[in-house]
Design a protein around this motif. Structure first.
Motif, PDB file in Angstrom:
ATOM      1  N   TYR A  93       0.906  -1.230   0.019  1.00  0.00           N
ATOM      2  CA  TYR A  93       0.221  -0.123  -0.095  1.00  0.00           C
ATOM      3  C   TYR A  93       0.993   1.312   0.011  1.00  0.00           C
ATOM      4  O   TYR A  93       1.685   1.418   0.744  1.00  0.00           O
ATOM      5  CB  TYR A  93      -0.768   0.029   1.442  1.00  0.00           C
ATOM      6  N   ASP A  95       0.896   5.319   0.018  1.00  0.00           N
ATOM      7  CA  ASP A  95       0.169   6.577   0.387  1.00  0.00           C
ATOM      8  C   ASP A  95       0.659   7.663  -0.075  1.00  0.00           C
ATOM      9  O   ASP A  95       2.010   7.981   0.220  1.00  0.00           O
ATOM     10  CB  ASP A  95      -0.268   6.852   1.916  1.00  0.00           C
ATOM     11  N   HIS A 104      -3.847   6.878  -3.802  1.00  0.00           N
ATOM     12  CA  HIS A 104      -2.931   6.031  -3.080  1.00  0.00           C
ATOM     13  C   HIS A 104      -3.131   4.812  -3.968  1.00  0.00           C
ATOM     14  O   HIS A 104      -3.799   4.570  -4.942  1.00  0.00           O
ATOM     15  CB  HIS A 104      -3.689   5.726  -1.519  1.00  0.00           C
ATOM     16  N   THR A 106      -1.325   0.537  -5.216  1.00  0.00           N
ATOM     17  CA  THR A 106      -0.521  -0.649  -4.951  1.00  0.00           C
ATOM     18  C   THR A 106       0.049  -1.298  -6.211  1.00  0.00           C
ATOM     19  O   THR A 106      -0.023  -0.418  -7.207  1.00  0.00           O
ATOM     20  CB  THR A 106      -1.789  -1.909  -4.629  1.00  0.00           C
ATOM     21  N   ARG A 416      -5.463   2.929   4.169  1.00  0.00           N
ATOM     22  CA  ARG A 416      -5.316   1.771   3.797  1.00  0.00           C
ATOM     23  C   ARG A 416      -6.692   1.077   3.780  1.00  0.00           C
ATOM     24  O   ARG A 416      -6.857   0.185   3.015  1.00  0.00           O
ATOM     25  CB  ARG A 416      -4.320   0.916   4.544  1.00  0.00           C
ATOM     26  N   PHE A 419      -8.662   2.021   0.822  1.00  0.00           N
ATOM     27  CA  PHE A 419      -8.226   1.350  -0.145  1.00  0.00           C
ATOM     28  C   PHE A 419      -8.677  -0.018  -0.646  1.00  0.00           C
ATOM     29  O   PHE A 419      -9.055  -0.447  -1.595  1.00  0.00           O
ATOM     30  CB  PHE A 419      -6.704   1.718  -0.382  1.00  0.00           C
ATOM     31  N   GLU A 420      -8.301  -0.889   0.588  1.00  0.00           N
ATOM     32  CA  GLU A 420      -8.709  -1.976   0.631  1.00  0.00           C
ATOM     33  C   GLU A 420     -10.187  -2.367   0.390  1.00  0.00           C
ATOM     34  O   GLU A 420     -10.597  -3.153  -0.302  1.00  0.00           O
ATOM     35  CB  GLU A 420      -8.129  -2.846   1.940  1.00  0.00           C
ATOM     36  N   VAL A 427      -4.396  -6.090   0.501  1.00  0.00           N
ATOM     37  CA  VAL A 427      -3.025  -5.860  -0.205  1.00  0.00           C
ATOM     38  C   VAL A 427      -2.221  -6.687   0.694  1.00  0.00           C
ATOM     39  O   VAL A 427      -2.288  -6.826   1.890  1.00  0.00           O
ATOM     40  CB  VAL A 427      -2.421  -4.507  -0.333  1.00  0.00           C
TER      41      VAL A 427
END
Ligand code: OOG
Ligand code: NI
Length: 457
Positions: A93, A95, A104, A106, A416, A419-420, A427
């Motif tokens: 991850y 940022d 952000h 991956t 995070r 994002f997930e 991730v």
């Protein structure tokens, strides 16, 4: 059924051919890297032998990473399913908001050793964080535009569904998948918005215009791997490329660590806006660039903490302490630079293999500390290559291709979990992957030593 490795290899090749057509300078850059690599291998037989033994020589010529920037959670979730068909999983991850870039990210990449050896193709994938746009009306407008676009063809969505149901693709399906998937990454000259909308999004942040105003997430660079980034950087101007001033990452070292990267500036490309007249008004957009990288060894969390600290020292130093390159060199004298020291200090990850026959000298058992087995010449240690990215470097690459003043001031915060949630999966932790690889190699080596010993007795 065609293996995921094979689908990934075909896709990476097709992507490379497409980008060569779209951005001819990328072709020139890969040719330059090919020449530099051939020279390094010719001049350094030890390196060549090591790469050959690890199966890394074939992978070197096809190795690429690319990058895309997505606009919505749904796009990211589908992208994850698309990459899964090619054996690529989200690792790490990143940022970038701390660096004033409203995304952000991956990296989608293969994770097991055999797959990495076949083709380590990776795609650095960013998700725009519209929540960081302060202007509410503009944010709503951007959301509306993004919600209306479809970046995946019906054909690729169908094939992803089939792969998920059947666990694989036939040869004909794999060919079709590569063709259809490629459409998502293609460049589109026609913007989906008029000039005024483009301008207001661009003024909020150039990156926002790049993500929101087009039909799809055009691949914005493809990066070949070089064995000598300093030599390649020095030769870029004579090949007509305007190289970035500084190489991102650690300085040049006897034992390369992590990742060093440099790029050439993004091209000014003609685009057409949506307008009242059929032709549309002409404009220009800069997004696509060229990049090269040199990969070194993966660092443990302890090594990484030291790297981050020393990089911070070099970056924070003022010009009165010398130019950046000199400050970087000076700071990194604190970082051990022999493989033995890096191993003894547990700063880097290594793969362990039998050095020769599976036999133990007197007084040494298969369970002895791995360092002792290496010291006695029974076992050899090879550094594990870093397969991931670096947030500070990525920010530097973003910034150099967005032009000056690209770093807005965001109340920086990593998200995070957000994002997930968008990704629809967690991730993977890159250090856990390197750690597992190292541990497996130690266990396998001890086992062959133990067995060899029993046979000899
Ligand atoms: C991605 C920049 C980051 C790298 O190699 O660190 C990157 C982007 O500009 O979209 O590719
Ligand atoms: Ni890159």
């Amino acid at each position: 059924m065609i293996s995921a490795d094979e689908v990934r290899t075909r896709f990476a090749r097709a992507m490379s051919e497409m980008y060569r057509q779209e951005v001819p300078q990328y072709g020139a850059l890969t040719d330059l890297v090919g020449r530099v690599n051939a020279r390094v291998l010719h001049d350094d037989p030890v390196l060549k032998a090591r790469l050959e033994a690890a199966g890394g020589l074939e992978r070197l010529n096809i190795e690429r990473h690319g990058a895309i920037r997505l606009g919505t959670a749904a796009e990211l979730a589908t992208m994850r399913r698309l990459f899964a068909v090619m054996g690529m999983a989200p690792v790490g991850y990143y940022d970038l908001s701390v660096a004033g870039i409203p995304v952000h990210s991956t990296a989608f990449r293969p994770i097991d050793e055999a797959a990495l050896d076949r083709n380590p193709f990776r795609v650095f994938t960013s998700l725009l964080r519209l929540e960081l746009i302060a202007d509410t009306a503009l944010r709503v407008e951007a959301e509306r535009i993004l919600a209306a676009r479809r970046i995946f063809t019906p054909g690729v969505l169908d094939l992803i569904g089939r792969w998920e149901a059947d666990g694989g693709l036939t040869a004909a399906q794999a060919d079709l998948f590569v063709r259809e998937a490629l459409e998502t990454f293609r460049w589109h000259r026609a913007a989906t918005v008029d000039a005024a909308t483009y301008r207001s999004l661009h003024d909020a942040h150039r990156l926002i215009a790049d993500v929101v105003c087009f039909k799809g997430p055009h691949i914005n660079h493809l990066t070949p791997r070089t064995l000598d980034i300093d030599a390649a950087q020095a030769e870029m101007p004579s090949c007509g490329m305007r190289a970035k001033d500084v190489i991102e990452g650690p300085p040049r070292r006897a034992c390369p660590i992590l990742l060093r990267q440099t790029s050439f500036a993004a091209l000014e490309e003609q685009i057409v806006f949506r307008g009242d007249d059929d032709e549309g008004a002409a404009g220009c957009h800069t997004a696509r660039f060229g990049e090269i990288e040199q990969r070194g060894m993966a660092l443990t969390p302890k090594g990484r903490a030291l790297y981050d600290r020393l990089l911070g020292v070099a970056r924070e130093g003022g010009p009165d302490e010398g130019p950046y390159g000199a400050r970087l060199e000076r700071a990194f004298t604190q970082f051990p630079d022999t493989e033995d020291d890096l191993r003894a200090g547990e700063l880097a990850y290594f793969r362990y293999d039998l050095a020769g026959a599976a036999s133990l000298p007197p007084g040494l058992s298969a369970d002895a500390p791995i360092g002792d087995l290496v010291r006695r010449g029974v076992v050899m240690a090879t550094p594990i290559t870093y397969e991931d990215f670096l947030p500070v470097s990525a920010a530097g690459i973003f910034r150099s291709n967005l032009g000056g003043g690209a770093g807005a001031d965001y109340a920086a915060h990593a998200d995070r979990a957000g994002f997930e949630a968008a990704l629809g999966a967690e991730v993977l932790d890159e250090c856990a992957l390197y750690e597992a690889l190292q541990a497996r190699s130690i266990a396998a080596t001890r086992q062959s030593l133990g067995e060899g010993h029993r046979v000899l007795r």
